[in-house]
Motif scaffolding. Structure first.
Motif, PDB file in Angstrom:
ATOM      1  N   UNK B 285      -4.076   6.172   3.268  1.00 22.32           N
ATOM      2  CA  UNK B 285      -3.929   5.045   2.342  1.00 22.32           C
ATOM      3  C   UNK B 285      -3.294   3.886   3.104  1.00 22.32           C
ATOM      4  N   UNK B 286      -4.060   2.807   3.203  1.00 25.95           N
ATOM      5  CA  UNK B 286      -3.574   1.650   3.952  1.00 25.95           C
ATOM      6  C   UNK B 286      -2.597   0.856   3.077  1.00 25.95           C
ATOM      7  N   UNK B 312       5.723   7.364  -6.223  1.00 25.80           N
ATOM      8  CA  UNK B 312       4.794   7.981  -7.179  1.00 25.80           C
ATOM      9  C   UNK B 312       3.526   7.148  -7.310  1.00 25.80           C
ATOM     10  N   UNK B 313       3.703   5.811  -7.369  1.00 23.79           N
ATOM     11  CA  UNK B 313       2.548   4.926  -7.530  1.00 23.79           C
ATOM     12  C   UNK B 313       1.611   5.058  -6.326  1.00 23.79           C
ATOM     13  N   UNK B 314       2.189   5.137  -5.126  1.00 22.95           N
ATOM     14  CA  UNK B 314       1.364   5.293  -3.923  1.00 22.95           C
ATOM     15  C   UNK B 314       0.672   6.654  -3.902  1.00 22.95           C
ATOM     16  N   UNK B 315       1.406   7.676  -4.326  1.00 25.16           N
ATOM     17  CA  UNK B 315       0.784   9.011  -4.361  1.00 25.16           C
ATOM     18  C   UNK B 315      -0.395   9.028  -5.324  1.00 25.16           C
ATOM     19  N   UNK B 316      -0.207   8.367  -6.476  1.00 24.46           N
ATOM     20  CA  UNK B 316      -1.300   8.273  -7.452  1.00 24.46           C
ATOM     21  C   UNK B 316      -2.495   7.552  -6.847  1.00 24.46           C
ATOM     22  N   UNK B 317      -2.200   6.435  -6.155  1.00 22.87           N
ATOM     23  CA  UNK B 317      -3.282   5.643  -5.555  1.00 22.87           C
ATOM     24  C   UNK B 317      -4.036   6.477  -4.527  1.00 22.87           C
ATOM     25  N   UNK B 318      -3.315   7.286  -3.809  1.00 26.14           N
ATOM     26  CA  UNK B 318      -3.941   8.108  -2.769  1.00 26.14           C
ATOM     27  C   UNK B 318      -4.744   9.256  -3.391  1.00 26.14           C
ATOM     28  N   UNK B 319      -4.141   9.828  -4.440  1.00 22.00           N
ATOM     29  CA  UNK B 319      -4.736  11.004  -5.073  1.00 22.00           C
ATOM     30  C   UNK B 319      -6.032  10.678  -5.799  1.00 22.00           C
ATOM     31  N   UNK B 323     -11.327   7.326   0.198  1.00 24.93           N
ATOM     32  CA  UNK B 323     -10.810   6.883   1.487  1.00 24.93           C
ATOM     33  C   UNK B 323     -11.137   5.415   1.691  1.00 24.93           C
ATOM     34  N   UNK B 324     -10.277   4.709   2.375  1.00 24.32           N
ATOM     35  CA  UNK B 324     -10.519   3.291   2.623  1.00 24.32           C
ATOM     36  C   UNK B 324      -9.809   2.411   1.613  1.00 24.32           C
ATOM     37  N   UNK B 325      -9.182   3.047   0.601  1.00 26.46           N
ATOM     38  CA  UNK B 325      -8.446   2.276  -0.406  1.00 26.46           C
ATOM     39  C   UNK B 325      -7.207   1.634   0.227  1.00 26.46           C
ATOM     40  N   UNK B 326      -6.960   0.390  -0.185  1.00 27.04           N
ATOM     41  CA  UNK B 326      -5.760  -0.290   0.300  1.00 27.04           C
ATOM     42  C   UNK B 326      -4.777  -0.455  -0.848  1.00 27.04           C
ATOM     43  N   UNK B 346      -8.820   0.756  -5.321  1.00 31.42           N
ATOM     44  CA  UNK B 346      -9.639   1.972  -5.314  1.00 31.42           C
ATOM     45  C   UNK B 346     -10.971   1.816  -6.041  1.00 31.42           C
ATOM     46  N   UNK B 347     -10.956   1.109  -7.181  1.00 31.73           N
ATOM     47  CA  UNK B 347     -12.196   0.955  -7.974  1.00 31.73           C
ATOM     48  C   UNK B 347     -13.222   0.163  -7.166  1.00 31.73           C
TER      49      UNK B 347
END
Lengths: 219, 425
Positions: B285-286, B312-319, B323-326, B346-347
């Motif tokens: 996650x960039x 938590x917010x970053x973990x959610x974004x990663x989860x 791939x490639x999400x910033x 991510x969307x």
């Protein structure tokens, strides 16, 4: 007419103080002459010699009750410090040992009830010991206080007159044997001469300090 | 070396096959002639397709085995290549060819045992005479050599798998990152636990004090009642008041204990965000961080809660994102408060990777717009973040930005989170 026992009451909680005051005041032999939440400034007030027994709680506004009493001893001298009863919420052997080592006469917990508090005040006034030698022995063994050489005490013990030295040897002999019956039968009052000669307030304090300096078990 | 093998497509296979052919081919040619050399060539060729076109490896191993039996050759030196095939297959072939090639190698090993035991035309003169075996002896030879071949091939295949796992993962960057991530999560948990423990200790002390008051006042009341009923009433009032306080403290203690997991090593702070972003970046996650406004010192507990919300917010974004999400973290010290924004795209990344019928990325429409307006984003993670924000008088919102991703916004009033001794700003 018997003289009233003048009591100073120190506790950080005013409600607890209120309850204790009622308990102590219910005994016509006791008179509360001072009460406070135990600030450092109170040291001067309780050091003026007009108080017979200090009833201090372990929790005071200025910190621990034992530390407050230590400060008082430093301020007025070990022998001159007023007899002290330490109160606490629970029976705690560690606190009991620490308090007795600092010359506190009696330690009473809330668990022991109001009668125990009144008896402790009376005992502190008359100089009765909180524990027997047998109880002290068990307490010290259970808590295993670390060795701490008190050079002043060692020097003074070395200069003891013959009579007091024999008293000390008797204590050492009983302590070394560790026989429960002999320990229990040992009269702590017989150490009064030693207590007067050495820089301690009570016989319990003397025993604990001698043990800490290695003078009881011969190490 | 393992990295070099992974990076190069054909060179490692060619080198290995050449080595096998040169060494074993020469030995086979010298001992059994041209046909044996041909067998060695096929065996060597099978090593070329360990990673790509793996079915050819199986096919060539089977051809090699058949040739050896058909030509009534003595076991050739190139048979050692079977062990290499098993080892390399275990290490580098993908499923299902890893298993298929293993089976093919086992078949080759059994063919070798059968060739040794049952081939009636087998000529052992080359070793100075002909070995005569009875039927039972031949069967026994087949069983012994067959088991030996299977054992060795299986060992090599398993060894290949173990070695590649060890080289690629144990103690590798992936392991380190996983460990660091776990450490971060644990340090937060530990910090929270000790904080809670500290608070519970304080509450407990307060309760002890209140109960002491209840008891002493009740006892005092009993003693005083004999002399003065009025004093007893006062004692009762004190008792009741202390009991109520004790009850309130017990309630706080109850809430505290039942809040869940919690904190007392040095808790992470906003200063640790850089390490967090590096760890997140390296796991896919960039993340970038920006700071705005005049800083003021934050209360340690509040800072921990804010860090935890970001984590938590970053973990959610990663989860939940491809791939490639910033993700971006924006931290703002405002005049009357403090704000944290964690945004991800991510969307957008997902849309770009999913092509529509016209071969273009899928567009978003009005329904998406309405959904994003009406949608209430929920989940246990978000509830926990919200509770953390609310425990410091703040609030937390999670919104979907149409066609882009999600935004977590936490705001706090300054008086609730500013460090008590801070006099700046």
């Amino acid at each position: 007419m018997k003289q009233l026992v003048r009591v100073a009451l120190l506790d950080s909680d005013s409600d607890v103080r209120f309850g204790r005051k009622m308990i102590i005041s219910s005994n016509p032999k006791f008179e509360i002459v001072f009460e406070s939440d135990g600030l450092s400034e109170d040291l001067v007030a309780v050091a003026d010699g007009l108080i017979d027994v200090l009833v201090i709680n372990q929790r005071l506004a200025s910190g621990a009750g034992v530390s407050f009493y230590q400060s008082l001893r430093s301020l007025v001298g070990i022998k001159q410090a007023t007899a002290c009863v330490l109160t606490s919420a629970f029976d705690q052997p560690t606190l009991l040992l620490a308090a007795l080592e600092e010359g506190v006469s009696q330690v009473v917990s809330l668990e022991q009830g109001p009668e125990a508090l009144m008896n402790a005040i009376a005992a502190a006034k008359t100089g009765d010991q909180a524990l027997s030698l047998g109880e002290l022995y068990s307490l010290v063994l259970a808590e295993t206080p670390s060795r701490e050489l008190n050079q002043d005490l060692l020097r003074l013990v070395g200069d003891l007159p013959q009579k007091l030295e024999s008293n000390l040897r008797r204590l050492q002999s009983v302590w070394k044997k560790g026989d429960a019956a002999e320990l229990e039968n040992f009269e702590l009052k017989s150490l009064t001469g030693l207590v007067d000669k050495l820089p301690v307030k009570t016989a319990s304090e003397l025993v604990i300090r001698l043990q800490r300096s290695g003078l009881l078990d011969g190490e | 070396m393992i990295r070099w093998i992974q990076r190069k497509n054909w060179i490692p296979e060619i080198l290995l096959a050449t080595f096998v052919f040169v060494v074993f081919g020469a030995l086979d040619f010298a001992t059994q002639g041209l046909l044996a050399l041909l067998c060695s060539l096929v065996m060597s060729a099978s090593l070329l397709f360990i990673r790509r076109f793996s079915f050819l490896t199986s096919a060539l191993v089977l051809i090699f085995s058949t040739m050896q039996v058909s030509f009534s050759l003595l076991p050739v030196f190139a048979l050692i290549g079977l062990l290499l095939v098993a080892f390399a297959t275990g290490s580098f072939s993908q499923k299902p060819w890893r298993e298929v090639n293993y089976v093919a190698s086992v078949f080759g090993g059994l063919a070798f045992a059968a060739d040794l035991a049952f081939n009636p035309t087998l000529d052992l003169a080359i070793f100075g005479g002909t070995i005569e075996l009875t039927e039972a002896g031949r069967a026994l030879t087949f069983v012994i050599f067959g088991l030996l071949a299977i054992s060795m091939i299986t060992l090599m295949w398993i060894f290949g798998q173990l070695l590649i796992s060890r080289l690629l993962t144990v103690g590798s960057d992936i392991d380190r990152l996983a460990y660091e991530k776990q450490q971060l999560a644990l340090s937060i948990q530990l910090a929270e636990q000790s904080k809670r423990f500290e608070i519970a200790g304080e509450i407990n002390e307060s309760v002890v004090q209140r109960i002491s008051s209840v008891i002493t006042n009740a006892e005092g009341g009993l003693y005083a009642a004999k002399a003065s009923p009025e004093a007893a009433v006062r004692a009762l009032e004190k008792t009741l008041s202390s009991a109520k306080y004790a009850h309130a403290d017990l309630r706080r203690l109850f809430d505290m204990i039942n809040l869940g997991e919690m904190v007392s090593s040095a808790p992470p702070s906003l200063e640790d965000l850089d390490s967090l972003t590096i760890a997140m970046r390296e796991t896919g996650l960039d993340v970038s961080v920006s700071y705005f406004g005049a800083r003021f010192a934050l209360d340690q507990s509040a800072e921990l809660a804010i860090y935890r919300i970001i984590f938590e917010a970053l973990l959610n974004a990663k989860r939940h994102n491809p791939k490639g999400t910033k993700a971006t973290i924006e931290i703002s010290w405002l005049e009357n408060g403090f704000q944290v924004l964690v945004k991800d795209n991510g969307v957008e990344v997902e849309r770009k990777s999913a092509l529509g019928a016209n071969g273009m990325p899928l567009p978003y429409d009005v329904e998406d717009d309405i959904d994003s307006l009406l949608e209430k984003v929920t989940g246990p993670g978000i509830t926990a973040m919200r509770e953390r924000a609310e425990s410091f008088g703040g609030s937390l919102e999670v919104q979907r930005a149409v066609g882009v991703g999600f935004t977590v916004s936490a705001t706090f009033p300054v008086e609730a989170i500013r460090a008590a001794q801070d006099t700046s700003a």
